[in-house]
Design a protein around this motif. Structure first.
Motif, short mmCIF file in Angstrom:
data_model
loop_
_atom_site.label_atom_id
_atom_site.label_comp_id
_atom_site.label_asym_id
_atom_site.label_seq_id
_atom_site.Cartn_x
_atom_site.Cartn_y
_atom_site.Cartn_z
N ASP A 149 0.82 -1.21 0.00
CA ASP A 149 0.00 0.00 0.00
C ASP A 149 0.86 1.27 0.00
O ASP A 149 0.32 2.38 -0.09
CB ASP A 149 -0.92 0.03 1.23
CG ASP A 149 -1.96 -1.07 1.21
OD1 ASP A 149 -2.21 -1.67 2.27
OD2 ASP A 149 -2.51 -1.34 0.13
N THR A 150 2.16 1.10 0.12
CA THR A 150 3.06 2.25 0.09
C THR A 150 2.95 2.98 -1.24
O THR A 150 3.12 2.38 -2.30
CB THR A 150 4.51 1.79 0.31
OG1 THR A 150 4.63 1.25 1.64
CG2 THR A 150 5.49 2.95 0.16
N ALA A 151 2.62 4.27 -1.17
CA ALA A 151 2.40 5.06 -2.37
C ALA A 151 2.10 6.50 -1.95
O ALA A 151 1.90 6.78 -0.77
CB ALA A 151 1.22 4.51 -3.18
N VAL A 152 2.05 7.38 -2.94
CA VAL A 152 1.51 8.71 -2.73
C VAL A 152 0.03 8.65 -3.09
O VAL A 152 -0.32 8.15 -4.17
CB VAL A 152 2.23 9.76 -3.58
CG1 VAL A 152 1.64 11.14 -3.32
CG2 VAL A 152 3.73 9.77 -3.26
N TYR A 153 -0.80 9.15 -2.20
CA TYR A 153 -2.24 9.08 -2.37
C TYR A 153 -2.78 10.47 -2.75
O TYR A 153 -2.40 11.48 -2.15
CB TYR A 153 -2.91 8.59 -1.09
CG TYR A 153 -2.74 7.10 -0.89
CD1 TYR A 153 -1.49 6.57 -0.56
CD2 TYR A 153 -3.81 6.22 -1.05
CE1 TYR A 153 -1.32 5.20 -0.39
CE2 TYR A 153 -3.65 4.85 -0.88
CZ TYR A 153 -2.40 4.35 -0.56
OH TYR A 153 -2.23 3.00 -0.40
N TYR A 154 -3.67 10.47 -3.73
CA TYR A 154 -4.24 11.70 -4.26
C TYR A 154 -5.76 11.59 -4.32
O TYR A 154 -6.31 10.50 -4.46
CB TYR A 154 -3.77 11.96 -5.69
CG TYR A 154 -2.29 12.01 -5.91
CD1 TYR A 154 -1.56 10.85 -6.15
CD2 TYR A 154 -1.61 13.23 -5.92
CE1 TYR A 154 -0.19 10.90 -6.37
CE2 TYR A 154 -0.25 13.29 -6.15
CZ TYR A 154 0.45 12.12 -6.37
OH TYR A 154 1.81 12.17 -6.61
N CYS A 155 -6.43 12.73 -4.27
CA CYS A 155 -7.86 12.74 -4.54
C CYS A 155 -8.13 13.55 -5.81
O CYS A 155 -7.28 14.34 -6.26
CB CYS A 155 -8.65 13.32 -3.38
SG CYS A 155 -8.35 15.07 -3.09
N ASN A 156 -9.29 13.32 -6.40
CA ASN A 156 -9.69 14.08 -7.58
C ASN A 156 -11.17 13.92 -7.78
O ASN A 156 -11.83 13.13 -7.08
CB ASN A 156 -8.91 13.62 -8.82
CG ASN A 156 -8.63 14.75 -9.78
OD1 ASN A 156 -9.55 15.43 -10.23
ND2 ASN A 156 -7.36 14.99 -10.09
N GLY A 157 -11.74 14.70 -8.69
CA GLY A 157 -13.17 14.70 -8.89
C GLY A 157 -13.57 14.42 -10.32
O GLY A 157 -12.79 14.59 -11.25
N GLN A 158 -14.81 13.98 -10.46
CA GLN A 158 -15.40 13.71 -11.77
C GLN A 158 -16.87 14.07 -11.71
O GLN A 158 -17.48 14.05 -10.64
CB GLN A 158 -15.29 12.22 -12.11
CG GLN A 158 -13.89 11.65 -12.12
CD GLN A 158 -13.90 10.17 -11.83
OE1 GLN A 158 -14.15 9.74 -10.72
NE2 GLN A 158 -13.62 9.37 -12.84
N VAL A 159 -17.42 14.34 -12.90
CA VAL A 159 -18.86 14.52 -12.98
C VAL A 159 -19.53 13.18 -13.27
O VAL A 159 -20.56 12.84 -12.68
CB VAL A 159 -19.21 15.55 -14.06
CG1 VAL A 159 -20.72 15.64 -14.23
CG2 VAL A 159 -18.63 16.91 -13.71
N TYR A 160 -18.92 12.41 -14.16
CA TYR A 160 -19.45 11.10 -14.54
C TYR A 160 -18.41 10.04 -14.17
O TYR A 160 -17.21 10.26 -14.28
CB TYR A 160 -19.74 11.04 -16.04
CG TYR A 160 -20.69 12.12 -16.50
CD1 TYR A 160 -20.24 13.22 -17.23
CD2 TYR A 160 -22.05 12.05 -16.19
CE1 TYR A 160 -21.11 14.21 -17.64
CE2 TYR A 160 -22.92 13.05 -16.60
CZ TYR A 160 -22.45 14.11 -17.32
OH TYR A 160 -23.32 15.10 -17.72
N SER A 161 -18.88 8.87 -13.79
CA SER A 161 -17.97 7.84 -13.30
C SER A 161 -17.01 7.35 -14.36
O SER A 161 -15.93 6.88 -14.04
CB SER A 161 -18.77 6.66 -12.73
OG SER A 161 -19.56 6.07 -13.73
N GLY A 162 -17.36 7.45 -15.61
CA GLY A 162 -16.49 6.92 -16.66
C GLY A 162 -15.44 7.87 -17.17
O GLY A 162 -14.59 7.48 -17.98
#
Length: 119
Positions: free
Chosen positions: A89-102
């Protein structure tokens, strides 16, 4: 748009961490939010995704049963509770957004938060 991830650190195998991502500059409550991670030498991968109301959640197979994504639309924050952590699980974690799941992540990436799992 600004995405600020925090909460990473060093954890032992089997341990837990809770990541937070505070978002600003867009109508947070109307967007799907996702957590991604990128390990050294690997491509960025999707970890978990939550729809705008929190009613639909998806996880990558390797995270199911260990990670929990949630959101607070009042605080414009998405969380990732990580339990039973493994060295992989070692990694850099990021968040982001979308309007549609695809669709691809819409926003520029933040700085991420480093998670290191090691004894």
């Amino acid at each position: 748009v600004q995405l600020v991830e925090s909460g990473g650190g060093l954890a032992q195998p089997g341990g837990s961490l809770r990541l937070s991502c505070i978002a600003s500059g867009f109508t947070f409550s109307t967007y799907i939010m996702s957590w991604y991670r990128q390990a050294p030498g690997k491509q960025r991968e999707l970890v978990a995704r939550i729809d705008s109301s929190g009613g639909r959640i998806d996880y990558a197979d390797s995270m199911k049963g260990r990670f929990t994504i949630s959101r607070d639309n009042v605080k414009n924050t998405v969380y990732l509770q990580m339990n039973s952590l493994k060295p992989e699980d070692t990694a850099v974690y990021y968040c982001n957004g979308q309007v549609y799941s695809g669709e691809s992540p819409l926003f520029s990436w933040g700085q991420g938060t480093q998670v290191t799992v090691s004894s």
